[in-house]
Design an enzyme around this catalytic site. Structure first.
Site, PDB file in Angstrom:
ATOM      1  N   HIS A 124      22.089  44.119 -37.898  1.00 49.50           N
ATOM      2  CA  HIS A 124      22.322  42.683 -37.600  1.00 49.50           C
ATOM      3  C   HIS A 124      21.358  41.935 -36.719  1.00 49.50           C
ATOM      4  O   HIS A 124      20.729  42.602 -35.940  1.00 49.50           O
ATOM      5  CB  HIS A 124      23.636  42.774 -36.565  1.00 49.50           C
ATOM      6  CG  HIS A 124      23.935  41.512 -36.494  1.00 49.50           C
ATOM      7  ND1 HIS A 124      25.204  40.830 -37.029  1.00 49.50           N
ATOM      8  CD2 HIS A 124      23.624  40.392 -35.295  1.00 49.50           C
ATOM      9  CE1 HIS A 124      25.496  39.617 -36.583  1.00 49.50           C
ATOM     10  NE2 HIS A 124      24.512  39.191 -35.556  1.00 49.50           N
ATOM     11  N   CYS A 125      20.957  40.772 -37.614  1.00 47.84           N
ATOM     12  CA  CYS A 125      19.711  40.450 -37.070  1.00 47.84           C
ATOM     13  C   CYS A 125      20.204  38.884 -36.361  1.00 47.84           C
ATOM     14  O   CYS A 125      20.556  38.026 -37.041  1.00 47.84           O
ATOM     15  CB  CYS A 125      18.797  39.883 -38.293  1.00 47.84           C
ATOM     16  SG  CYS A 125      17.320  39.134 -37.997  1.00 47.84           S
ATOM     17  N   PRO A 126      19.778  38.872 -35.027  1.00 48.95           N
ATOM     18  CA  PRO A 126      19.885  37.655 -34.391  1.00 48.95           C
ATOM     19  C   PRO A 126      19.001  36.411 -34.940  1.00 48.95           C
ATOM     20  O   PRO A 126      19.548  35.354 -34.651  1.00 48.95           O
ATOM     21  CB  PRO A 126      19.512  37.931 -32.883  1.00 48.95           C
ATOM     22  CG  PRO A 126      18.534  39.225 -32.877  1.00 48.95           C
ATOM     23  CD  PRO A 126      19.086  39.894 -34.135  1.00 48.95           C
ATOM     24  N   ASN A 130      23.158  37.020 -38.447  1.00 54.43           N
ATOM     25  CA  ASN A 130      24.173  37.520 -39.617  1.00 54.43           C
ATOM     26  C   ASN A 130      23.582  39.096 -40.019  1.00 54.43           C
ATOM     27  O   ASN A 130      22.570  39.231 -39.438  1.00 54.43           O
ATOM     28  CB  ASN A 130      23.866  36.713 -40.878  1.00 54.43           C
ATOM     29  CG  ASN A 130      25.193  37.122 -41.787  1.00 54.43           C
ATOM     30  OD1 ASN A 130      26.008  37.813 -41.149  1.00 54.43           O
ATOM     31  ND2 ASN A 130      25.169  36.517 -42.975  1.00 54.43           N
TER      32      ASN A 130
END
Ligand SMILES: [Zn+2]
Ligand SMILES: [Zn+2]
Length: 265
Positions: A124-126, A130
């Protein structure tokens, strides 16, 4: 609990609007846009326009703004594309996720931020607010690629003359406003973008070519004996045939194949 805004429709047919309502993620994603747009504006105002060389300004301005545009387009696609969420419920029987209740297929993992199981979840990439998974891996890959290229262009464009000027004890005097501050800002943005972009691009290429998402790597899972070659795995993510669509953030590859299930080693 984050919220998503899916519109009804059969998976793979109708497009779904997807947005993760996570305050930290929204702030990080917005910060990414502010940095890129801010760097483009500062570069134009304090470096290219005051240079007094139309050809120089046009060439470098066009290149940087093209790369920035492609990076932001890929960022928007990565952020607003369903990364491969598994519908809640599903057919009875088989393994189920204890957290979201879906019938969990092979290679899906639960994301605590998205609150859903994601097919081929990488992480999960801030910065794109997403998950990176089966549905948006290409867009995330292009985002890191164009971020690295744009940052490298900026580093070479400004870093080399700055080092020469610094060696002479003469900072760039062509700028009309706070030349040192603008130069330091642009170099910091470029350095951060290059380190982030190149490192993430390398990690993503490794995951794509080995057909193992980073979540699978961390959990000791590996592709079964039916896994394809690096080239086949790359085409499965970017598209069946090499074309300009491979580097276009506006083109969405079609699903290529049903991949071999993983097994824990
Ligand atoms: Zn789940
Ligand atoms: Zn997620």
């Amino acid at each position: 609990m984050p919220a998503r805004v899916p519109t009804p429709g059969a998976p793979g047919r109708a497009r779904r609007v997807w947005f993760v309502c996570d305050v930290l993620g929204v702030a990080c994603a917005a910060g990414t846009w502010v940095l890129v747009l801010g760097a483009a504006g500062v570069l134009l105002r304090t470096r290219l326009l005051p240079a007094g060389d139309a050809a120089y300004g046009l060439a470098h301005g066009a290149l940087f703004h093209l790369l920035a545009f492609l990076a932001l387009a890929a960022h928007a696609r990565a952020m607003l594309t369903d990364p491969g969420s598994v519908p809640r419920g599903g057919a009875p029987g088989g393994p189920r996720c204890a957290l979201c209740g879906c019938a969990r297929p092979p290679r899906a993992h639960h994301c605590a931020v998205c609150g859903r199981c994601i097919r081929e979840m990488d992480h999960h990439c801030p910065w794109v607010n997403n998950c990176v998974g089966e549905g948006n891996r290409k867009h995330f890959l292009l985002f890191t690629l164009y971020t690295a290229l744009g940052s490298l262009h900026l580093l070479l464009l400004l870093g080399v003359p700055a080092l020469r000027g610094y060696a002479r004890g003469d900072w760039d005097s062509r700028s009309t406003v706070t030349p040192r501050a603008s130069l330091v800002f642009l170099l910091l943005v470029a350095l951060k973008g290059f380190l982030f972009g190149s490192a993430m691009f390398a990690a993503q290429m490794r995951a794509v070519c080995s057909d193992r998402a980073r979540t699978e790597q961390l959990q000791g899972e590996r592709a079964g004996p039916g896994g394809g070659s690096k080239w086949v795995n790359l085409k499965a993510v970017l598209g069946h045939r090499p074309s300009l669509a491979w580097i276009s953030p506006f083109a969405s590859p079609r699903p290529q194949r049903a991949r071999a299930p993983l097994r824990v080693v």
